[in-house]
Write a protein that holds these residues in place. Structure first.
Motif, mmCIF file in Angstrom:
data_model
loop_
_atom_site.group_PDB
_atom_site.id
_atom_site.type_symbol
_atom_site.label_atom_id
_atom_site.label_comp_id
_atom_site.label_asym_id
_atom_site.label_seq_id
_atom_site.Cartn_x
_atom_site.Cartn_y
_atom_site.Cartn_z
ATOM 1 N N LYS A 1 -7.626 -5.197 2.641
ATOM 2 C CA LYS A 1 -8.375 -4.055 2.720
ATOM 3 C C LYS A 1 -7.709 -2.771 2.395
ATOM 4 C CE LYS A 1 -11.597 -6.235 6.232
ATOM 5 N NZ LYS A 1 -12.190 -6.057 7.542
ATOM 6 N N PHE A 2 -8.186 -1.762 1.658
ATOM 7 C CA PHE A 2 -7.460 -1.006 1.035
ATOM 8 C C PHE A 2 -8.199 0.519 1.009
ATOM 9 C CE2 PHE A 2 -5.419 1.574 -2.387
ATOM 10 C CZ PHE A 2 -4.270 1.558 -1.874
ATOM 11 N N GLY A 3 -7.697 1.642 1.208
ATOM 12 C CA GLY A 3 -8.111 2.842 1.084
ATOM 13 C C GLY A 3 -7.074 3.794 0.430
ATOM 14 N N ALA A 4 -7.605 5.029 0.290
ATOM 15 C CA ALA A 4 -6.758 5.932 -0.414
ATOM 16 C C ALA A 4 -7.134 7.248 0.188
ATOM 17 C CB ALA A 4 -7.119 6.137 -2.060
ATOM 18 N N VAL A 5 -6.123 8.244 0.447
ATOM 19 C CA VAL A 5 -6.179 9.559 0.568
ATOM 20 C C VAL A 5 -5.316 10.342 -0.050
ATOM 21 C CG1 VAL A 5 -4.159 9.321 2.393
ATOM 22 C CG2 VAL A 5 -5.965 11.319 2.832
ATOM 23 N N GLY A 6 -6.094 11.546 -0.649
ATOM 24 C CA GLY A 6 -5.165 12.227 -1.668
ATOM 25 C C GLY A 6 -5.524 13.706 -1.379
ATOM 26 N N PHE A 7 -4.687 14.691 -1.645
ATOM 27 C CA PHE A 7 -4.449 16.134 -1.325
ATOM 28 C C PHE A 7 -4.585 17.082 -2.768
ATOM 29 C CE2 PHE A 7 -2.754 13.534 1.819
ATOM 30 C CZ PHE A 7 -3.253 13.906 2.894
ATOM 31 N N VAL B 1 -3.323 2.121 3.034
ATOM 32 C CA VAL B 1 -3.626 3.268 2.274
ATOM 33 C C VAL B 1 -2.808 3.804 1.190
ATOM 34 C CG1 VAL B 1 -4.361 5.486 2.903
ATOM 35 C CG2 VAL B 1 -4.965 3.708 4.591
ATOM 36 N N LEU B 2 -3.470 4.048 0.147
ATOM 37 C CA LEU B 2 -2.617 4.568 -0.916
ATOM 38 C C LEU B 2 -2.365 6.347 -0.626
ATOM 39 C CD1 LEU B 2 -1.296 4.721 -3.814
ATOM 40 C CD2 LEU B 2 -3.489 5.014 -4.693
ATOM 41 N N VAL B 3 -1.415 6.765 -0.670
ATOM 42 C CA VAL B 3 -1.420 8.185 -0.292
ATOM 43 C C VAL B 3 -0.905 9.037 -1.606
ATOM 44 C CG1 VAL B 3 -0.290 10.153 0.839
ATOM 45 C CG2 VAL B 3 -0.492 7.740 1.996
ATOM 46 N N ILE B 4 -1.953 9.917 -2.096
ATOM 47 C CA ILE B 4 -1.788 10.414 -3.376
ATOM 48 C C ILE B 4 -1.216 12.019 -3.156
ATOM 49 C CG2 ILE B 4 -2.932 10.978 -5.691
ATOM 50 C CD1 ILE B 4 -4.735 8.655 -5.043
ATOM 51 N N HIS B 5 -0.034 12.223 -3.814
ATOM 52 C CA HIS B 5 0.529 13.624 -3.717
ATOM 53 C C HIS B 5 -0.172 14.941 -4.335
ATOM 54 C CE1 HIS B 5 2.081 13.258 -7.791
ATOM 55 N NE2 HIS B 5 2.614 12.156 -7.502
ATOM 56 N N GLU B 6 -0.079 16.057 -3.915
ATOM 57 C CA GLU B 6 -0.662 17.334 -4.354
ATOM 58 C C GLU B 6 0.119 17.383 -5.887
ATOM 59 O OE1 GLU B 6 -0.593 19.957 -0.636
ATOM 60 O OE2 GLU B 6 1.183 19.288 -1.208
ATOM 61 N N ASN B 7 0.046 18.442 -6.860
ATOM 62 C CA ASN B 7 0.496 18.507 -7.989
ATOM 63 C C ASN B 7 1.963 19.066 -8.168
ATOM 64 O OD1 ASN B 7 0.302 21.501 -6.902
ATOM 65 N ND2 ASN B 7 -0.693 22.198 -8.769
ATOM 66 N N ARG B 8 2.493 19.000 -6.870
ATOM 67 C CA ARG B 8 4.017 19.032 -6.830
ATOM 68 C C ARG B 8 4.846 17.603 -6.828
ATOM 69 N NH1 ARG B 8 2.214 21.902 -2.510
ATOM 70 N NH2 ARG B 8 2.801 23.980 -3.384
ATOM 71 N N GLY B 9 3.867 16.737 -7.017
ATOM 72 C CA GLY B 9 4.739 15.247 -6.862
ATOM 73 C C GLY B 9 5.145 14.786 -5.528
ATOM 74 N N GLY C 1 -8.675 15.012 -6.098
ATOM 75 C CA GLY C 1 -9.314 14.745 -7.570
ATOM 76 C C GLY C 1 -9.098 13.210 -7.727
ATOM 77 N N LEU C 2 -7.732 12.826 -7.682
ATOM 78 C CA LEU C 2 -7.657 11.287 -8.245
ATOM 79 C C LEU C 2 -8.139 10.447 -7.247
ATOM 80 C CD1 LEU C 2 -6.290 9.636 -10.089
ATOM 81 C CD2 LEU C 2 -3.967 9.668 -8.875
#
Length: 296
Positions: free
Chosen positions: A179-185, A101-109, A190-191
């Motif tokens: 197998k791959f997923g992504a979660v973002g906040f 799982v790719l973890v994608i950060h908020e707009n503060r990096g 949005g990404l």
């Protein structure tokens, strides 16, 4: 014996709205504090309330960085045009191939809170990679205002390409199953939506209060999606109906969950004023169940 009255300052929805305008729209720091002072009644009250609205990195670790159940490290990998950096967390004793799982950060990096989210995923049996999407600009700074400014300098197509490169690198790791997923906040949510549009290899996407993909781009989405929204988040929620209609018209696999009475960033436990424990735990349990079903 009577209970002592609470000394915590009262935080109103208007104050939370002012903070959202400051961190996501055009209100600058001075304008935010001026508005907060008017809402709070004094500069002293505003100074006490502002830290409760902001994230506090001291509260970031639900899972300690040195948890013996995990193996975690800083990593680098090829991005679209240059090396990217990130934080990779995996269960220490699981010898079989792991869904990733790719973890994608908020707009503060990439900060300690997002590293902690990666560790939480690792404890659930995933290889979790939290990417620093500010790598092309030198990496996430300690100053959150500076990080938000830098986020605004990123080029959307290049950032999406870097996310796809992260997916490809992690999918090829010797401990992952492919197998791959992504979660973002927030910005990362949005990404996730953009990655779903642009990367046909994405196996599942979870977006927390993230900007929706354009209706005209939905036809390209292959991955099943789980979309979490805060009931009080008017700015982001204005795009739900059009996105839902496009996903339905395209026959896409998706779930939308709206959590009544909670604010944007309700999952971020480092923000005292906006975190909602009940909504965060429910959304997280749904997220983990979704990834285990789609990637397991």
């Amino acid at each position: 014996m009577a209970d002592k009255p609470s000394t915590s300052p009262a935080i109103t929805q208007a104050m939370i709205k002012a903070y959202d305008d400051y961190t996501h729209l055009t209100l600058d720091r001075r304008g935010f504090m001026d508005r907060l002072t008017r809402l709070a009644g004094s500069g002293a009250a505003a100074a006490a309330i502002a830290p409760l609205l902001a994230a506090n990195s001291a509260r970031a670790a639900m899972v300690p960085a040195d948890d013996a159940r995990l193996v975690a490290s800083q990593v680098s990998f090829p991005g679209a045009d240059w090396d990217m950096t990130g934080y990779l967390a995996m269960p220490a004793e699981n010898s079989g191939p792991l869904p990733a799982v790719l973890v994608i950060h908020e707009n503060r990096g990439l900060n300690e809170h997002i590293r902690d989210v990666a560790r939480r995923l690792a404890l659930e049996g995933f290889a979790a990679l939290a990417v620093d999407f500010l790598s092309p600009l030198g990496g996430t700074p300690d100053d959150e205002d500076k990080a938000r400014e830098m986020i605004g300098q990123l080029e959307a197509a290049e950032t999406t390409a870097n996310a796809a490169a992260a997916r490809a690198w992690l999918a090829g790791h010797d401990r992952t199953s492919g197998k791959f997923g992504a979660v973002g906040f927030c910005w990362g949510g949005g990404l996730v939506n953009q990655l779903a549009v642009n990367d046909p290899e994405l196996g599942a996407g979870v977006a927390y209060y993230g900007r929706q993909a354009a209706a005209g781009d939905v036809a390209s989405i292959r991955a099943p999606l789980m979309l979490h929204y805060a009931g009080l988040d008017e700015r982001i929620n204005s795009g739900i109906d059009a996105y839902r209609a496009a996903l339905e018209a395209g026959g896409k696999s998706f779930e939308i969950h709206v959590y009544d009475g909670v604010n944007h960033a309700f999952n971020n436990d480092t923000s005292a004023a906006r975190y909602d424990k009940a909504a965060a735990e429910l959304a997280w349990s749904r997220t983990i169940g979704f990834f285990k079903d789609k990637l397991g």
